[in-house]
Design a protein around this motif. Sequence first.
Motif, PDB file in Angstrom:
ATOM      1  N   THR A  67      34.379 -27.474  -4.438  1.00  0.00           N
ATOM      2  CA  THR A  67      35.091 -26.672  -5.430  1.00  0.00           C
ATOM      3  C   THR A  67      34.226 -25.559  -5.916  1.00  0.00           C
ATOM      4  O   THR A  67      34.404 -24.372  -6.025  1.00  0.00           O
ATOM      5  CB  THR A  67      35.652 -27.386  -6.779  1.00  0.00           C
ATOM      6  OG1 THR A  67      36.505 -28.569  -6.033  1.00  0.00           O
ATOM      7  CG2 THR A  67      36.111 -26.590  -7.521  1.00  0.00           C
ATOM      8  N   ARG A  68      32.883 -25.827  -6.376  1.00  0.00           N
ATOM      9  CA  ARG A  68      32.026 -24.932  -6.543  1.00  0.00           C
ATOM     10  C   ARG A  68      31.549 -23.795  -5.581  1.00  0.00           C
ATOM     11  O   ARG A  68      30.926 -22.689  -5.869  1.00  0.00           O
ATOM     12  CB  ARG A  68      30.575 -25.703  -6.871  1.00  0.00           C
ATOM     13  CG  ARG A  68      29.356 -24.703  -7.436  1.00  0.00           C
ATOM     14  CD  ARG A  68      28.384 -25.779  -7.850  1.00  0.00           C
ATOM     15  NE  ARG A  68      27.124 -24.736  -8.164  1.00  0.00           N
ATOM     16  CZ  ARG A  68      26.249 -25.189  -8.886  1.00  0.00           C
ATOM     17  NH1 ARG A  68      26.422 -26.348  -9.299  1.00  0.00           N
ATOM     18  NH2 ARG A  68      25.038 -24.148  -9.077  1.00  0.00           N
ATOM     19  N   SER A  79      33.325 -32.041  -6.007  1.00  0.00           N
ATOM     20  CA  SER A  79      32.938 -31.053  -6.995  1.00  0.00           C
ATOM     21  C   SER A  79      31.966 -29.879  -6.348  1.00  0.00           C
ATOM     22  O   SER A  79      32.232 -28.828  -6.904  1.00  0.00           O
ATOM     23  CB  SER A  79      32.055 -31.700  -7.998  1.00  0.00           C
ATOM     24  OG  SER A  79      31.448 -30.699  -8.792  1.00  0.00           O
TER      25      SER A  79
END
Length: 360
Positions: A91-92, A88
């Motif tokens: 992806t950020r 995550s």
Amino acid sequence: MHGFGLRGVAGLLAVLLAVSLAACTDGGGEGEGELTIGLLLPSRAVPRWEKSDKPLIEKRVKELCPDCTVVYANAENDAASQRQQMNSMITRGVSVLMLDVVDPKALRSSVRAAQREGIPVVAYDRLAEGPISGFVSFDGAQVGRLQGQALLEGMGARAAGGGVVMLNGDPSSPNAAWYEGGARSVLQGEVRILKSYNTLGWRTENAHDHMSAAISDLGPSRIDGVLAANDSIAAGVVSALKSARVSPLPPVTGQDADLDAVQRIVKGEQYMTVYKPFRLETEAAAAMAVALARGNDIDALVTAKVDSPTTKDVPAILLTPTAVTRETIGRTLVRDGVYTIDQICTPKLRPACDRAGLTR
């Protein structure tokens, strides 16, 4: 591998400050306020992660780089959760990741994914696998050696061929084998290791179960010492020994200088712990992370090179731990401001503190 002793603390901190401030000011311009540091810690079972490491890292990053943001996640000792958290953050688009890995093999693919996205990974406290950019920790072999040496001292005359029970850490953690190897290098040939257990999750309740089984199988009279890998494990060991009405208690080791462990040492229930100045570790890691986030060189920070199962010559900062017994609490933990005498010495512990020389 070469560690870094406490005598070098002032010099190292000066280098950390200089490099990190440069990291915050170099390459300015647009996007300076967008630097994001992802911090992934492994669990809440060991008190240090939430009580010491997280706030100290956040504080130091903010001091060195006021425009940097720290994004935090705790894996609760679950590798699948940590993989999701890390993916995550990738992806950020975080600028750098500080990873205290739950399971190095399970996270190897995520470290590779970070590399593909140009995101450096600093392995914090535990050596991650895959293409990491740096590693900051205490010398784990020395931690184990300190525990082994202190256990022999605590056993006294019984150290000559005495019986020892080993409660090691979680086998998914690379540090567990590091600590165990150091301890065995001291104990082998001196004592008989009667039982050896791996403690899943480093959990107190698991350690309690293992120690209860050892007492049942061996009988208390055969147990002359207990090598407990950290203070959470030591808490379970001491609880099991007291539940079985073992008296006197055999010497028990520990690690992390948790407050309840220090109080057990004052009471004579735990023989020692290993003090690892978390402030130094967190400042070194924050400096390395901020430098890498800005694309700066970290050579000035590095004190060692280490090999992981996948990567050779990982740039590292290895710090030197210190053994703490009842006689040395004052000149280590109290002197360094880890705890005050009032925090350690509750009214019930006051007589024991007086005997230990812990007076206001």
